[in-house]
Design a protein around this motif. Sequence first.
Motif, PDB file in Angstrom:
ATOM      1  N   GLU A 304      14.292  10.833  -8.691  1.00  0.00           N
ATOM      2  CA  GLU A 304      14.575  12.252  -8.878  1.00  0.00           C
ATOM      3  C   GLU A 304      14.158  12.740 -10.264  1.00  0.00           C
ATOM      4  O   GLU A 304      13.879  13.925 -10.455  1.00  0.00           O
ATOM      5  N   MET A 305      14.125  11.844 -11.220  1.00  0.00           N
ATOM      6  CA  MET A 305      13.715  12.213 -12.586  1.00  0.00           C
ATOM      7  C   MET A 305      12.190  12.256 -12.741  1.00  0.00           C
ATOM      8  O   MET A 305      11.673  12.499 -13.826  1.00  0.00           O
ATOM      9  N   GLY A 306      11.461  11.987 -11.659  1.00  0.00           N
ATOM     10  CA  GLY A 306       9.998  12.045 -11.708  1.00  0.00           C
ATOM     11  C   GLY A 306       9.350  10.773 -12.229  1.00  0.00           C
ATOM     12  O   GLY A 306       8.206  10.795 -12.692  1.00  0.00           O
ATOM     13  N   LEU A 307      10.072   9.646 -12.116  1.00  0.00           N
ATOM     14  CA  LEU A 307       9.556   8.398 -12.690  1.00  0.00           C
ATOM     15  C   LEU A 307       8.331   7.865 -11.947  1.00  0.00           C
ATOM     16  O   LEU A 307       7.437   7.291 -12.565  1.00  0.00           O
ATOM     17  N   VAL A 308       8.265   8.079 -10.627  1.00  0.00           N
ATOM     18  CA  VAL A 308       7.124   7.550  -9.862  1.00  0.00           C
ATOM     19  C   VAL A 308       5.806   8.131 -10.371  1.00  0.00           C
ATOM     20  O   VAL A 308       4.851   7.400 -10.673  1.00  0.00           O
ATOM     21  N   SER A 309       5.734   9.450 -10.479  1.00  0.00           N
ATOM     22  CA  SER A 309       4.507  10.092 -10.965  1.00  0.00           C
ATOM     23  C   SER A 309       4.217   9.700 -12.408  1.00  0.00           C
ATOM     24  O   SER A 309       3.053   9.526 -12.791  1.00  0.00           O
ATOM     25  N   LEU A 310       5.277   9.536 -13.196  1.00  0.00           N
ATOM     26  CA  LEU A 310       5.125   9.142 -14.601  1.00  0.00           C
ATOM     27  C   LEU A 310       4.516   7.747 -14.698  1.00  0.00           C
ATOM     28  O   LEU A 310       3.633   7.497 -15.538  1.00  0.00           O
ATOM     29  N   LEU A 311       4.950   6.839 -13.832  1.00  0.00           N
ATOM     30  CA  LEU A 311       4.405   5.477 -13.829  1.00  0.00           C
ATOM     31  C   LEU A 311       2.936   5.472 -13.423  1.00  0.00           C
ATOM     32  O   LEU A 311       2.116   4.768 -14.013  1.00  0.00           O
ATOM     33  N   VAL A 312       2.607   6.265 -12.402  1.00  0.00           N
ATOM     34  CA  VAL A 312       1.214   6.332 -11.934  1.00  0.00           C
ATOM     35  C   VAL A 312       0.310   6.829 -13.062  1.00  0.00           C
ATOM     36  O   VAL A 312      -0.775   6.292 -13.294  1.00  0.00           O
ATOM     37  N   GLU A 313       0.755   7.861 -13.771  1.00  0.00           N
ATOM     38  CA  GLU A 313      -0.022   8.398 -14.892  1.00  0.00           C
ATOM     39  C   GLU A 313      -0.225   7.343 -15.976  1.00  0.00           C
ATOM     40  O   GLU A 313      -1.324   7.202 -16.529  1.00  0.00           O
ATOM     41  N   ASN A 314       0.834   6.603 -16.290  1.00  0.00           N
ATOM     42  CA  ASN A 314       0.730   5.574 -17.327  1.00  0.00           C
ATOM     43  C   ASN A 314      -0.161   4.414 -16.904  1.00  0.00           C
ATOM     44  O   ASN A 314      -0.794   3.772 -17.731  1.00  0.00           O
ATOM     45  N   LEU A 315      -0.185   4.130 -15.603  1.00  0.00           N
ATOM     46  CA  LEU A 315      -0.978   2.996 -15.113  1.00  0.00           C
ATOM     47  C   LEU A 315      -2.474   3.267 -15.115  1.00  0.00           C
ATOM     48  O   LEU A 315      -3.271   2.329 -15.061  1.00  0.00           O
ATOM     49  N   GLY A 339      11.575   6.784  -2.983  1.00  0.00           N
ATOM     50  CA  GLY A 339      10.517   6.350  -3.883  1.00  0.00           C
ATOM     51  C   GLY A 339       9.172   6.315  -3.187  1.00  0.00           C
ATOM     52  O   GLY A 339       8.146   6.744  -3.748  1.00  0.00           O
ATOM     53  N   ARG A 340       9.161   5.817  -1.942  1.00  0.00           N
ATOM     54  CA  ARG A 340       7.906   5.772  -1.192  1.00  0.00           C
ATOM     55  C   ARG A 340       7.407   7.178  -0.889  1.00  0.00           C
ATOM     56  O   ARG A 340       6.200   7.448  -0.937  1.00  0.00           O
ATOM     57  N   ARG A 341       8.327   8.076  -0.583  1.00  0.00           N
ATOM     58  CA  ARG A 341       7.931   9.451  -0.268  1.00  0.00           C
ATOM     59  C   ARG A 341       7.243  10.100  -1.471  1.00  0.00           C
ATOM     60  O   ARG A 341       6.214  10.770  -1.325  1.00  0.00           O
ATOM     61  N   LYS A 342       7.808   9.877  -2.650  1.00  0.00           N
ATOM     62  CA  LYS A 342       7.197  10.426  -3.864  1.00  0.00           C
ATOM     63  C   LYS A 342       5.843   9.770  -4.137  1.00  0.00           C
ATOM     64  O   LYS A 342       4.911  10.409  -4.638  1.00  0.00           O
ATOM     65  N   ALA A 343       5.746   8.490  -3.814  1.00  0.00           N
ATOM     66  CA  ALA A 343       4.478   7.775  -4.020  1.00  0.00           C
ATOM     67  C   ALA A 343       3.398   8.310  -3.085  1.00  0.00           C
ATOM     68  O   ALA A 343       2.236   8.481  -3.478  1.00  0.00           O
ATOM     69  N   TYR A 344       3.767   8.600  -1.826  1.00  0.00           N
ATOM     70  CA  TYR A 344       2.804   9.164  -0.871  1.00  0.00           C
ATOM     71  C   TYR A 344       2.306  10.528  -1.334  1.00  0.00           C
ATOM     72  O   TYR A 344       1.140  10.891  -1.117  1.00  0.00           O
ATOM     73  N   GLU A 345       3.185  11.286  -1.975  1.00  0.00           N
ATOM     74  CA  GLU A 345       2.830  12.646  -2.400  1.00  0.00           C
ATOM     75  C   GLU A 345       1.814  12.658  -3.532  1.00  0.00           C
ATOM     76  O   GLU A 345       1.101  13.654  -3.719  1.00  0.00           O
ATOM     77  N   ASN A 346       1.752  11.581  -4.291  1.00  0.00           N
ATOM     78  CA  ASN A 346       0.822  11.505  -5.416  1.00  0.00           C
ATOM     79  C   ASN A 346      -0.498  10.898  -4.948  1.00  0.00           C
ATOM     80  O   ASN A 346      -0.547   9.743  -4.509  1.00  0.00           O
ATOM     81  N   ALA A 379       5.321   2.865   6.356  1.00  0.00           N
ATOM     82  CA  ALA A 379       4.727   4.204   6.503  1.00  0.00           C
ATOM     83  C   ALA A 379       5.023   4.767   7.894  1.00  0.00           C
ATOM     84  O   ALA A 379       4.895   4.068   8.902  1.00  0.00           O
ATOM     85  N   SER A 380       5.400   6.033   7.938  1.00  0.00           N
ATOM     86  CA  SER A 380       5.631   6.704   9.225  1.00  0.00           C
ATOM     87  C   SER A 380       4.283   7.142   9.811  1.00  0.00           C
ATOM     88  O   SER A 380       3.234   6.955   9.184  1.00  0.00           O
ATOM     89  N   ARG A 381       4.317   7.745  10.972  1.00  0.00           N
ATOM     90  CA  ARG A 381       3.070   8.202  11.588  1.00  0.00           C
ATOM     91  C   ARG A 381       2.349   9.191  10.694  1.00  0.00           C
ATOM     92  O   ARG A 381       1.126   9.200  10.603  1.00  0.00           O
ATOM     93  N   GLU A 382       3.111  10.044  10.011  1.00  0.00           N
ATOM     94  CA  GLU A 382       2.513  11.044   9.130  1.00  0.00           C
ATOM     95  C   GLU A 382       1.977  10.413   7.838  1.00  0.00           C
ATOM     96  O   GLU A 382       1.114  10.983   7.172  1.00  0.00           O
ATOM     97  N   GLU A 383       2.502   9.250   7.493  1.00  0.00           N
ATOM     98  CA  GLU A 383       2.133   8.635   6.224  1.00  0.00           C
ATOM     99  C   GLU A 383       1.122   7.499   6.379  1.00  0.00           C
ATOM    100  O   GLU A 383       0.807   6.794   5.426  1.00  0.00           O
ATOM    101  N   GLU A 384       0.594   7.313   7.604  1.00  0.00           N
ATOM    102  CA  GLU A 384      -0.351   6.225   7.848  1.00  0.00           C
ATOM    103  C   GLU A 384      -1.657   6.408   7.075  1.00  0.00           C
ATOM    104  O   GLU A 384      -2.464   5.478   6.983  1.00  0.00           O
ATOM    105  N   ARG A 385      -1.862   7.595   6.522  1.00  0.00           N
ATOM    106  CA  ARG A 385      -3.071   7.813   5.715  1.00  0.00           C
ATOM    107  C   ARG A 385      -3.089   6.890   4.501  1.00  0.00           C
ATOM    108  O   ARG A 385      -4.147   6.661   3.904  1.00  0.00           O
ATOM    109  N   ALA A 386      -1.919   6.334   4.141  1.00  0.00           N
ATOM    110  CA  ALA A 386      -1.872   5.396   3.023  1.00  0.00           C
ATOM    111  C   ALA A 386      -2.723   4.166   3.325  1.00  0.00           C
ATOM    112  O   ALA A 386      -3.397   3.631   2.437  1.00  0.00           O
ATOM    113  N   LEU A 387      -2.712   3.720   4.582  1.00  0.00           N
ATOM    114  CA  LEU A 387      -3.513   2.563   4.971  1.00  0.00           C
ATOM    115  C   LEU A 387      -5.005   2.888   4.909  1.00  0.00           C
ATOM    116  O   LEU A 387      -5.817   2.069   4.487  1.00  0.00           O
TER     117      LEU A 387
END
Length: 444
Positions: A304-315, A339-346, A379-387
């Motif tokens: 909720e604090m936005g850590l997922v996007s922050l980690l991606v930026e740092n990586l 956490g996975r939902r936020k990761a899919y969004e980025n 991943a759900s059906r909507e999130e299979e684009r990750a694969l």
Amino acid sequence: MVFGWRRRKTSPHGNKKKKLRELAKMEFAIPDHFLCPISLDLMKDPVTLSSGITYDRESIEKWLEAGNFTCPVTNQVLGSFDQIPNHSLRKMIQEWCSQNQTHGVQRIPTPKIPVMAMEVSEILFSVSASTGRLDSKGCLESVQKIQKWAGESERNRKCIVMNGTANVLASAFDRFAKESFEKNASLCEEILSALNWMFPFDKETQWYLGSETSLNCMVWFLRNSTDLSAKQNSILTMEEVLSSGDHKYAEELAKIDGAKEILVEFIRKQVSPTITKASLMSIFYMASSSSSSLSEKIKFEFVEMGLVSLLVENLVDSEMGMAEKALGVMDELCGCEKGRRKAYENALTIPVLVKKLLRVSEVATGFSVSAIWKLCKFASREEERALVEALQVGCFQKLLLILQVGCGDETKEKATELLKLLNPYRAGLECIETVDFKNLKRSF
């Protein structure tokens, strides 16, 4: 034309200069009894053993610390490990150095007498007594004396640590923190500074520093101190306590108001590499708490604090140590649905994770594989684009290569399952980036 070659006569002045040079060399020769029998270097701090043989203190201490119980010269078993300073020989060496300064020899300074175990015990008794009386001034003076000794030599530090100093200081920190953070800030800050060169801690030291009061005090320093070194000492001590493997300390820290926000803010602002790495590790220990319900709650709050996007930026552009820790946290956050939902969004999540495969270290590769596995497996059906995204950035080939060059059992298991998950989507979607495979070596 005929050239006649004649032996050139040696100039009498040349002979004189040569003799002077030889004489200078003879005068500059170091007397044998000034040399340490072990290092064969000029002794700086000569000490005599019970065998009667004199050595340089640093050399003989290394000999004894290696587990040897004999005199290196006589080979006789030492009846005592006492090292008696040879003041007469030291003065002779110093006088000889002064006489040969023209040859570039520097005078050896008079060595400071190393601190003894008895002296450490006495100062620790003073710390304990001051703690019992809540005498912050007296305790501060004792801690500063310990710091002064530690700054004089590495030997002093070892002696101080071996006599249980960390335990006594941790107890004092907890006691004075319980009385008042603000009132005893100077003392608590000095104790944290001293504790930072006493890692790793024993269980009792961790118990004192992992208390609710002690952790609250460290968080208070992180929030209120204007001194960067105080913040650094606090978070490094905190990380050391959390690294013990006892999850109760991480869970206790997670309960402190504002603690999680401060750690995320340190990662966002990049105050210093040391503080950022320690913040990442502290978050990792909290997120991997043993209690599943509390762990899920902690992860949710960090997401909720936005850590997922922050980690991606740092990586995107980070050095090895930072990348390993960031990937470890990312792997933990991908363990919860939010956490996975936020990761899919980025849009950068999958490309960055795949990019780190085989690029950083074996540890980083393990975390990357685990994070990608979680994102693809759940991943759900909507999130299979990750694969599909994973295939498009060359994940399939990298996973095959990881299995070929060797990896841990857990990583191997997840990489194998990932290949099975990705295989149905392969047709026409693969992309290979050959630069990632340069200089790759097999483990066999």
